[in-house]
Design a protein around this motif. Structure first.
Motif, PDB file in Angstrom:
ATOM      1  N   ALA A  34      46.372  35.962  46.191  1.00 58.10           N
ATOM      2  CA  ALA A  34      46.779  36.663  44.968  1.00 58.10           C
ATOM      3  C   ALA A  34      45.767  36.378  43.867  1.00 58.10           C
ATOM      4  CB  ALA A  34      48.172  36.205  44.544  1.00 58.10           C
ATOM      5  N   LEU A  35      45.451  37.390  43.071  1.00 57.00           N
ATOM      6  CA  LEU A  35      44.487  37.229  41.983  1.00 57.00           C
ATOM      7  C   LEU A  35      45.001  36.326  40.868  1.00 57.00           C
ATOM      8  CD1 LEU A  35      43.161  40.888  41.610  1.00 57.00           C
ATOM      9  CD2 LEU A  35      41.943  38.924  42.573  1.00 57.00           C
ATOM     10  N   VAL A  36      46.317  36.250  40.702  1.00 54.64           N
ATOM     11  CA  VAL A  36      46.864  35.532  39.541  1.00 54.64           C
ATOM     12  C   VAL A  36      46.936  34.021  39.742  1.00 54.64           C
ATOM     13  CG1 VAL A  36      48.174  37.535  38.789  1.00 54.64           C
ATOM     14  CG2 VAL A  36      49.294  35.807  40.177  1.00 54.64           C
ATOM     15  N   TRP A  37      46.772  33.520  40.977  1.00 57.74           N
ATOM     16  CA  TRP A  37      46.864  32.080  41.219  1.00 57.74           C
ATOM     17  C   TRP A  37      45.495  31.547  41.610  1.00 57.74           C
ATOM     18  CZ3 TRP A  37      50.972  31.323  38.849  1.00 57.74           C
ATOM     19  CH2 TRP A  37      52.136  32.046  39.057  1.00 57.74           C
ATOM     20  N   GLY A  38      44.842  30.863  40.710  1.00 57.27           N
ATOM     21  CA  GLY A  38      43.554  30.253  40.985  1.00 57.27           C
ATOM     22  C   GLY A  38      42.445  30.813  40.112  1.00 57.27           C
ATOM     23  N   ALA A  39      41.437  29.991  39.889  1.00 62.44           N
ATOM     24  CA  ALA A  39      40.341  30.358  38.989  1.00 62.44           C
ATOM     25  C   ALA A  39      39.541  31.550  39.493  1.00 62.44           C
ATOM     26  CB  ALA A  39      39.421  29.154  38.783  1.00 62.44           C
ATOM     27  N   LEU A  40      39.304  31.637  40.787  1.00 68.19           N
ATOM     28  CA  LEU A  40      38.486  32.733  41.308  1.00 68.19           C
ATOM     29  C   LEU A  40      39.112  34.093  41.010  1.00 68.19           C
ATOM     30  CD1 LEU A  40      37.451  31.043  44.648  1.00 68.19           C
ATOM     31  CD2 LEU A  40      35.906  31.670  42.781  1.00 68.19           C
ATOM     32  N   GLY A  41      40.397  34.226  41.242  1.00 66.64           N
ATOM     33  CA  GLY A  41      41.079  35.491  40.947  1.00 66.64           C
ATOM     34  C   GLY A  41      41.199  35.748  39.461  1.00 66.64           C
ATOM     35  N   ARG A  42      41.509  34.708  38.707  1.00 66.91           N
ATOM     36  CA  ARG A  42      41.680  34.871  37.259  1.00 66.91           C
ATOM     37  C   ARG A  42      40.379  35.257  36.566  1.00 66.91           C
ATOM     38  NH1 ARG A  42      46.728  32.056  36.553  1.00 66.91           N
ATOM     39  NH2 ARG A  42      46.701  31.956  34.304  1.00 66.91           N
ATOM     40  N   ALA A  43      39.233  34.903  37.163  1.00 67.62           N
ATOM     41  CA  ALA A  43      37.949  35.311  36.595  1.00 67.62           C
ATOM     42  C   ALA A  43      37.699  36.804  36.792  1.00 67.62           C
ATOM     43  CB  ALA A  43      36.816  34.509  37.226  1.00 67.62           C
ATOM     44  N   MET A  44      38.376  37.414  37.759  1.00 66.46           N
ATOM     45  CA  MET A  44      38.213  38.846  38.037  1.00 66.46           C
ATOM     46  C   MET A  44      39.151  39.715  37.202  1.00 66.46           C
ATOM     47  SD  MET A  44      37.916  39.002  42.156  1.00 66.46           S
ATOM     48  CE  MET A  44      37.673  37.461  43.004  1.00 66.46           C
ATOM     49  N   LEU A  45      40.355  39.237  36.949  1.00 69.07           N
ATOM     50  CA  LEU A  45      41.390  40.055  36.299  1.00 69.07           C
ATOM     51  C   LEU A  45      40.976  40.706  34.983  1.00 69.07           C
ATOM     52  CD1 LEU A  45      44.595  37.966  37.077  1.00 69.07           C
ATOM     53  CD2 LEU A  45      44.093  40.290  37.862  1.00 69.07           C
ATOM     54  N   PRO A  46      40.233  40.043  34.099  1.00 68.41           N
ATOM     55  CA  PRO A  46      39.887  40.681  32.824  1.00 68.41           C
ATOM     56  C   PRO A  46      39.019  41.924  32.967  1.00 68.41           C
ATOM     57  CG  PRO A  46      39.565  38.325  32.686  1.00 68.41           C
ATOM     58  CD  PRO A  46      39.811  38.651  34.132  1.00 68.41           C
ATOM     59  N   TRP A  47      38.416  42.122  34.115  1.00 72.30           N
ATOM     60  CA  TRP A  47      37.485  43.230  34.322  1.00 72.30           C
ATOM     61  C   TRP A  47      38.116  44.386  35.079  1.00 72.30           C
ATOM     62  CZ3 TRP A  47      33.915  41.990  31.093  1.00 72.30           C
ATOM     63  CH2 TRP A  47      33.668  40.634  30.847  1.00 72.30           C
ATOM     64  N   LEU A  48      39.403  44.285  35.376  1.00 74.50           N
ATOM     65  CA  LEU A  48      40.110  45.347  36.099  1.00 74.50           C
ATOM     66  C   LEU A  48      40.878  46.238  35.129  1.00 74.50           C
ATOM     67  CD1 LEU A  48      41.514  43.270  39.097  1.00 74.50           C
ATOM     68  CD2 LEU A  48      39.408  44.630  38.993  1.00 74.50           C
ATOM     69  N   ASP A  49      41.135  47.460  35.560  1.00 73.93           N
ATOM     70  CA  ASP A  49      41.956  48.367  34.762  1.00 73.93           C
ATOM     71  C   ASP A  49      43.378  47.823  34.668  1.00 73.93           C
ATOM     72  OD1 ASP A  49      39.920  50.267  34.367  1.00 73.93           O
ATOM     73  OD2 ASP A  49      40.368  51.235  36.284  1.00 73.93           O
ATOM     74  N   GLU A  50      44.072  48.208  33.612  1.00 72.65           N
ATOM     75  CA  GLU A  50      45.443  47.736  33.403  1.00 72.65           C
ATOM     76  C   GLU A  50      46.328  48.015  34.614  1.00 72.65           C
ATOM     77  OE1 GLU A  50      49.360  48.589  30.635  1.00 72.65           O
ATOM     78  OE2 GLU A  50      47.399  49.182  29.847  1.00 72.65           O
ATOM     79  N   ALA A  51      46.204  49.196  35.203  1.00 68.03           N
ATOM     80  CA  ALA A  51      47.040  49.537  36.357  1.00 68.03           C
ATOM     81  C   ALA A  51      46.787  48.581  37.520  1.00 68.03           C
ATOM     82  CB  ALA A  51      46.783  50.978  36.790  1.00 68.03           C
ATOM     83  N   ASP A  52      45.515  48.223  37.752  1.00 64.28           N
ATOM     84  CA  ASP A  52      45.186  47.297  38.837  1.00 64.28           C
ATOM     85  C   ASP A  52      45.717  45.896  38.558  1.00 64.28           C
ATOM     86  OD1 ASP A  52      43.812  49.158  40.473  1.00 64.28           O
ATOM     87  OD2 ASP A  52      42.046  48.969  39.197  1.00 64.28           O
ATOM     88  N   VAL A  53      45.647  45.470  37.300  1.00 65.11           N
ATOM     89  CA  VAL A  53      46.184  44.156  36.922  1.00 65.11           C
ATOM     90  C   VAL A  53      47.690  44.127  37.142  1.00 65.11           C
ATOM     91  CG1 VAL A  53      46.525  42.517  35.031  1.00 65.11           C
ATOM     92  CG2 VAL A  53      44.319  43.676  35.290  1.00 65.11           C
ATOM     93  N   ARG A  54      48.367  45.175  36.735  1.00 69.66           N
ATOM     94  CA  ARG A  54      49.827  45.219  36.919  1.00 69.66           C
ATOM     95  C   ARG A  54      50.215  45.179  38.395  1.00 69.66           C
ATOM     96  NH1 ARG A  54      52.652  45.757  32.292  1.00 69.66           N
ATOM     97  NH2 ARG A  54      51.571  46.562  30.453  1.00 69.66           N
ATOM     98  N   ILE A  55      49.468  45.863  39.245  1.00 67.77           N
ATOM     99  CA  ILE A  55      49.750  45.825  40.685  1.00 67.77           C
ATOM    100  C   ILE A  55      49.479  44.417  41.227  1.00 67.77           C
ATOM    101  CG2 ILE A  55      49.054  46.688  42.958  1.00 67.77           C
ATOM    102  CD1 ILE A  55      48.499  49.409  41.542  1.00 67.77           C
TER     103      ILE A  55
END
Length: 160
Positions: A34-55
């Motif tokens: 999951a992108l939301v648990w861990g530094a590697l995923g959290r470093a990606m989330l700010p660069w995704l569209d809102e819809a992708d972050v919500r999914i």
């Protein structure tokens, strides 16, 4: 290095370099995370569209540490702005008890998120005074990898 998996709204660690220290943090490669648990995923989330972050949030699964509340879009907003300004995500990672994680985004030639590059340091060996140089090194390495993928360093697009 974690590769962004856009169809799954997740990531997978595909390459690791283990420390020479006898006490090592070993991660399982090629496992969907999951992108939301861990530094590697959290470093990606700010660069995704809102819809992708919500999914990604919908697909977060249970927290990896007991007692950690589920991630919400609202909780990520301030954090995402800080990550965009700093160029990296820094925090004690919920995916590994007692580990400090630092990760920076990697972009492809079109300026889209491709993955992230990071390091994990056990809390017992971490010193906050090392964080500025650690962050700078991780950002520099991620930018170098982005450049190798053809990214020119101009404004990044949010998603694939």
């Amino acid at each position: 290095f974690a590769l962004y998996l856009p169809n799954e709204h997740s990531c997978s660690i595909i390459e690791t370099i283990n420390a020479l220290h006898p006490l090592q943090y070993v991660v399982e490669t090629y496992k969907t995370r999951a992108l939301v648990w861990g530094a590697l995923g959290r470093a990606m989330l700010p660069w995704l569209d809102e819809a992708d972050v919500r999914i990604a949030i919908e697909r977060q699964g249970p927290p990896l540490e007991a007692g950690t509340p589920p991630m919400t879009y609202e909780l990520l907003q301030t954090e995402n702005e800080r990550v965009r300004k700093q160029g990296c995500f820094v925090a004690t990672s919920p995916s590994a008890l007692g580990t400090n994680g630092t990760a920076a985004p990697v972009f492809n030639a079109r300026g889209q998120i491709f993955g992230s590059l990071g390091v994990a340091i056990p809390a017992v060996r971490y010193d906050a005074e090392m964080q500025p140089s650690l962050s700078a090194a991780v950002i520099k390495a991620a930018r170098g990898m982005s450049a190798a993928l053809g990214h020119g360093g101009s404004r990044q697009r949010k998603s694939l």
